[in-house]
Design an enzyme around this catalytic site. Structure first.
Site, mmCIF file in Angstrom:
data_model
loop_
_atom_site.group_PDB
_atom_site.id
_atom_site.type_symbol
_atom_site.label_atom_id
_atom_site.label_comp_id
_atom_site.label_asym_id
_atom_site.label_seq_id
_atom_site.Cartn_x
_atom_site.Cartn_y
_atom_site.Cartn_z
ATOM 1 C CE1 TYR A 1 -0.471 3.174 1.532
ATOM 2 C CE2 TYR A 1 0.274 5.189 0.560
ATOM 3 C CZ TYR A 1 -0.756 4.429 1.324
ATOM 4 O OH TYR A 1 -1.934 4.837 1.676
ATOM 5 C CG ASP B 1 -0.206 13.993 3.176
ATOM 6 O OD1 ASP B 1 0.510 15.119 3.153
ATOM 7 O OD2 ASP B 1 0.129 13.248 2.367
#
Length: 425
Positions: A93, A240
């Site tokens: 993204y 993450d």
């Protein structure tokens, strides 16, 4: 189970966050459009070639400066401050460039995120809120210099919780409503993150391109533990942690860890407090909001979106009910793999990546998934017969990778134990 078996055969590292999972297909671009390197000897006169840009609007934002406009509150008239040099990374993204500050000549990293879909806006705002919420800097957390909101070739500097900016509020509304509210598709909106540049690459590249060095490993283990402790003390759950998101800076003459990429992070707020990033107002309101956040125990703040990359996800994350202890598990996988140089080949990128796993015949299975299926499984740490891993580190890794989150140390306890283990070595 068919889906999981397919995943294991391909050896993919998959982002599985609720909305984030669909973004890869939406944000693919022409990889051939790579920024050409430009000379930096005289940065005052240098501009990025038009044909080398992803979008002509980059000239307005980072080559010809910011311009005043009635539709962009607080927009500034100023000389261009950064020259984009080259593309250094491309994710699902966004695109990351190496750039140079024209005034000082300092190298910076510039991440460009196109906010054309709610899931992209959500990820961009998550990163901004996490980094902007940190009142203090930490040596082992990547530093955000500034964030710029760009639309129609004009730009304004973003500030955390700025209720006076219509564009900022539209971004928040887009994220909360899950639908585009920024205007027509032909009016693209971008967020530009200006951050410190890490010339050493990521942890995979740094470790695997060098001979094994126990001293470097010990230093990295201490730094990683301190970074996660700092984040948890500031109510941020990364969600993450993986070698791809751990960068290396060498500006000080020695390698320094920088935890980065906060797109899936969560700033934990006490129930009843203002939503993350939506706050603002006067100084008193912001101080009250910070006070509310400071009473949060991130180890008791439950999260439900299954976020992360499969080889580093804790068992409870696969189920979608977890706390900050999931970061401890991910860090355990990283440290174990780094200590014994355990790697696998990613099916999509074909890169060799650091990561621990469980073998089942010819297949390898993420540790967290294997534990979810067999909670009584005993991990073989160290994995290599001739490993020189200390007994203290072995016990700590077993605790960090406990199937029950309550049996894992919290980030502060981890930092204390890691300091003791690495200093004694």
């Amino acid at each position: 189970m068919d889906t999981r078996n397919t995943m294991r055969r391909k050896l993919r590292s998959v982002q599985v966050c609720k909305r984030a999972a669909v973004q890869k297909g939406n944000m693919k671009r022409d990889v051939g459009k790579v920024l050409r390197a430009i000379p930096v000897g005289n940065n005052e006169d240098t501009e990025v070639p038009m044909e080398a840009r992803d979008d002509p609007m980059e000239q307005d934002c980072f080559s010809t400066g910011f311009f005043k406009n009635e539709d962009l509150e607080n927009a500034m008239i100023m000389a261009p401050r950064y020259s984009l040099l080259r593309e250094v990374g491309r994710g699902s993204y966004g695109v990351v460039y190496e750039a140079v500050a024209r005034k000082t000549g300092a190298r910076v990293a510039v991440k460009k995120l196109r906010c054309d879909a709610p899931e992209n806006v959500e990820l961009a705002l998550s990163e901004f809120w996490a980094l902007a919420s940190l009142e203090k800097k930490h040596e082992n957390v990547v530093q955000l210099e500034e964030c710029v909101l760009q639309r129609n070739g004009l730009a304004q500097k973003m500030s955390h919780g700025n209720k006076r900016s219509k564009q900022y509020l539209r971004l928040v509304e887009t994220s909360l409503k899950g639908e585009r509210v920024l205007g027509c598709p032909e009016e693209p909106c971008y967020l530009w993150f200006v951050m410190e540049f890490c010339e050493g690459g990521d942890l995979n590249e740094y470790i695997l391109s060098r001979r094994p060095d126990p001293r470097t490993n010990r230093s990295f283990m201490r730094q990683l533990s301190r970074a996660v402790a700092f984040l948890h003390q500031n109510n941020i759950v990364h969600r993450d942690l993986k070698p791809d998101n751990i960068l290396i800076s060498q500006r000080s003459g020695k390698p320094v860890i920088k935890v980065a990429d906060f797109g899936l992070s969560k700033v934990c707020a006490r129930l009843g407090a203002e939503p993350d990033g939506a706050g603002g107002g006067d100084h008193g309101d912001r101080a009250a909001s910070r006070a509310n956040r400071n009473v949060v125990n991130v180890n008791k703040f439950w999260l439900s979106s299954a976020c992360g990359s499969d080889f580093y996800m804790a068992p409870e994350v696969w189920e979608g009910h977890y706390t900050a202890k999931a970061d401890i598990f991910a860090l355990g996988i990283i440290i174990w793999a780094m200590s014994e140089r355990i790697t696998f080949i990613d099916g999509e990128s074909k890169r060799e990546l650091l990561g621990s796993y469980v073998r089942r015949g010819a297949e390898i299975v993420p540790v967290g998934e294997a534990m979810l299926e067999n909670p009584k499984m005993v991990l073989s740490i160290p994995a290599r017969p001739r490993s020189c891993m200390s007994e203290g580190l072995r016990r700590l890794l077993l605790d960090m990778l406990a199937v029950n989150p309550q049996d894992r140390p919290d980030a502060t306890q981890l930092q204390t134990r890691m300091d003791q283990i690495t200093c004694a070595a």
